[in-house]
Design a protein around this motif. Structure first.
Motif, short mmCIF file in Angstrom:
data_model
loop_
_atom_site.label_atom_id
_atom_site.label_comp_id
_atom_site.label_asym_id
_atom_site.label_seq_id
_atom_site.Cartn_x
_atom_site.Cartn_y
_atom_site.Cartn_z
N UNK A 175 0.84 -1.21 0.00
CA UNK A 175 0.00 0.00 0.00
C UNK A 175 0.87 1.25 0.00
N UNK A 176 0.27 2.38 -0.31
CA UNK A 176 0.99 3.66 -0.29
C UNK A 176 1.66 3.86 1.08
N UNK A 177 0.92 3.56 2.14
CA UNK A 177 1.46 3.78 3.50
C UNK A 177 2.68 2.91 3.77
N UNK A 178 2.57 1.65 3.38
CA UNK A 178 3.68 0.73 3.65
C UNK A 178 4.91 1.12 2.82
N UNK A 179 4.69 1.49 1.56
CA UNK A 179 5.82 1.94 0.74
C UNK A 179 6.47 3.19 1.33
N UNK A 180 5.65 4.07 1.91
CA UNK A 180 6.20 5.27 2.56
C UNK A 180 7.03 4.87 3.77
N UNK A 181 6.54 3.91 4.55
CA UNK A 181 7.27 3.46 5.73
C UNK A 181 8.59 2.78 5.34
N UNK A 182 8.56 2.02 4.24
CA UNK A 182 9.78 1.36 3.73
C UNK A 182 10.82 2.42 3.35
N UNK A 183 10.35 3.46 2.68
CA UNK A 183 11.26 4.54 2.28
C UNK A 183 11.82 5.23 3.52
N UNK A 184 10.95 5.50 4.47
CA UNK A 184 11.40 6.16 5.71
C UNK A 184 12.44 5.33 6.45
N UNK A 185 12.23 4.02 6.46
CA UNK A 185 13.20 3.14 7.14
C UNK A 185 14.57 3.23 6.47
N UNK A 186 14.56 3.29 5.14
CA UNK A 186 15.85 3.32 4.44
C UNK A 186 16.59 4.65 4.63
N UNK A 187 15.85 5.76 4.64
CA UNK A 187 16.55 7.05 4.74
C UNK A 187 16.90 7.44 6.17
N UNK A 188 16.18 6.86 7.15
CA UNK A 188 16.48 7.24 8.55
C UNK A 188 17.17 6.12 9.33
N UNK A 189 17.02 4.86 8.83
CA UNK A 189 17.55 3.72 9.58
C UNK A 189 16.62 3.32 10.71
N UNK A 190 15.48 3.99 10.82
CA UNK A 190 14.51 3.67 11.88
C UNK A 190 13.24 3.10 11.26
N UNK A 191 12.83 1.91 11.71
CA UNK A 191 11.60 1.30 11.20
C UNK A 191 10.44 1.76 12.07
N UNK A 192 9.48 2.45 11.47
CA UNK A 192 8.31 2.91 12.23
C UNK A 192 7.18 1.91 12.18
N UNK A 193 7.47 0.70 11.73
CA UNK A 193 6.44 -0.33 11.69
C UNK A 193 7.07 -1.65 12.06
N UNK A 194 6.27 -2.58 12.48
CA UNK A 194 6.76 -3.90 12.85
C UNK A 194 5.72 -4.93 12.47
N UNK A 195 6.13 -6.20 12.32
CA UNK A 195 5.15 -7.22 11.95
C UNK A 195 4.05 -7.32 13.01
N UNK A 196 2.82 -7.55 12.53
CA UNK A 196 1.67 -7.62 13.44
C UNK A 196 1.89 -8.65 14.55
N UNK A 197 2.49 -9.81 14.20
CA UNK A 197 2.70 -10.87 15.19
C UNK A 197 3.60 -10.38 16.33
N UNK A 198 4.63 -9.62 15.96
CA UNK A 198 5.56 -9.09 16.95
C UNK A 198 4.87 -8.07 17.85
N UNK A 199 4.05 -7.21 17.24
CA UNK A 199 3.34 -6.20 18.01
C UNK A 199 2.43 -6.86 19.04
N UNK A 200 1.77 -7.97 18.64
CA UNK A 200 0.85 -8.69 19.52
C UNK A 200 1.61 -9.32 20.70
N UNK A 201 2.78 -9.91 20.38
CA UNK A 201 3.56 -10.61 21.39
C UNK A 201 4.02 -9.67 22.51
N UNK A 202 4.20 -8.40 22.20
CA UNK A 202 4.70 -7.44 23.20
C UNK A 202 3.60 -6.80 24.03
N UNK A 203 2.32 -7.09 23.67
CA UNK A 203 1.23 -6.47 24.44
C UNK A 203 1.12 -7.06 25.83
#
Ligand SMILES: Cc1cc2nc3c(=O)[nH]c(=O)nc-3n(C[C@H](O)[C@H](O)[C@H](O)COP(=O)(O)OP(=O)(O)OC[C@H]3O[C@@H](n4cnc5c(N)ncnc54)[C@H](O)[C@@H]3O)c2cc1C
Length: 106
Positions: free
Chosen positions: A78-106
């Motif tokens: 999606x547009x949003x995910x492609x934006x997040x992928x771009x952001x990760x590459x230019x900043x080195x910071x991932x602003x998203x994580x796999x849903x399974x990982x997010x659930x495990x940390x709740x």
């Protein structure tokens, strides 16, 4: 509309050149997909606006272009995910994580 189409063309051209030289990265591809799908969405919106009511009738091809474009905005990442992928590459910071990982940390 022409300006948008030209910018999409140039982004695609640049991506091809990067690919041919072996320098293309996932971030380049994601930025190209996000930009082009966003611009294309704007182009079909302008086309629909130009035709007024006829812009939403099946008799005119603008409505078809509108429907054809919406899946592209989602199915290549999606547009949003492609934006997040771009952001990760230019900043080195991932602003998203796999849903399974997010659930495990709740
Ligand atoms: C016509 C068509 C053909 C397709 N063909 C294929 C195919 O051949 N192969 C294939 O594997 N898939 C295919 N898909 C599926 C497509 O890859 C998914 O629709 C797409 O990945 C979005 O997933 P989703 O629909 O589950 O939306 P969701 O993941 O539920 O996303 C919903 C919204 O939330 C946003 N979002 C999701 N996660 C995050 C996050 N972490 N941070 C911020 N925003 C987020 C999304 O950008 C989107 O706007 C196709 C889809 C369509 C419409």
């Amino acid at each position: 509309m022409l300006g948008n189409v030209q910018s999409m063309f140039l982004v695609g051209w640049r991506l091809c050149k990067l690919y041919e030289s072996g320098k293309v990265t996932p971030g380049h591809s994601s930025l190209g997909k996000a930009w082009n799908s966003r611009m294309a969405r704007e182009v079909v919106s302008l086309g629909r606006e130009l035709l007024g009511g006829n812009g939403i009738l099946a008799d005119f091809l603008v409505a078809k272009a509108f429907c054809d474009l919406e899946p592209i905005y989602s199915y290549e990442g999606t547009y949003d995910i492609n934006s997040l992928m771009t952001g990760r590459e230019i900043t080195g910071i991932a602003s998203f994580k796999p849903a399974a990982l997010a659930k495990a940390r709740l």
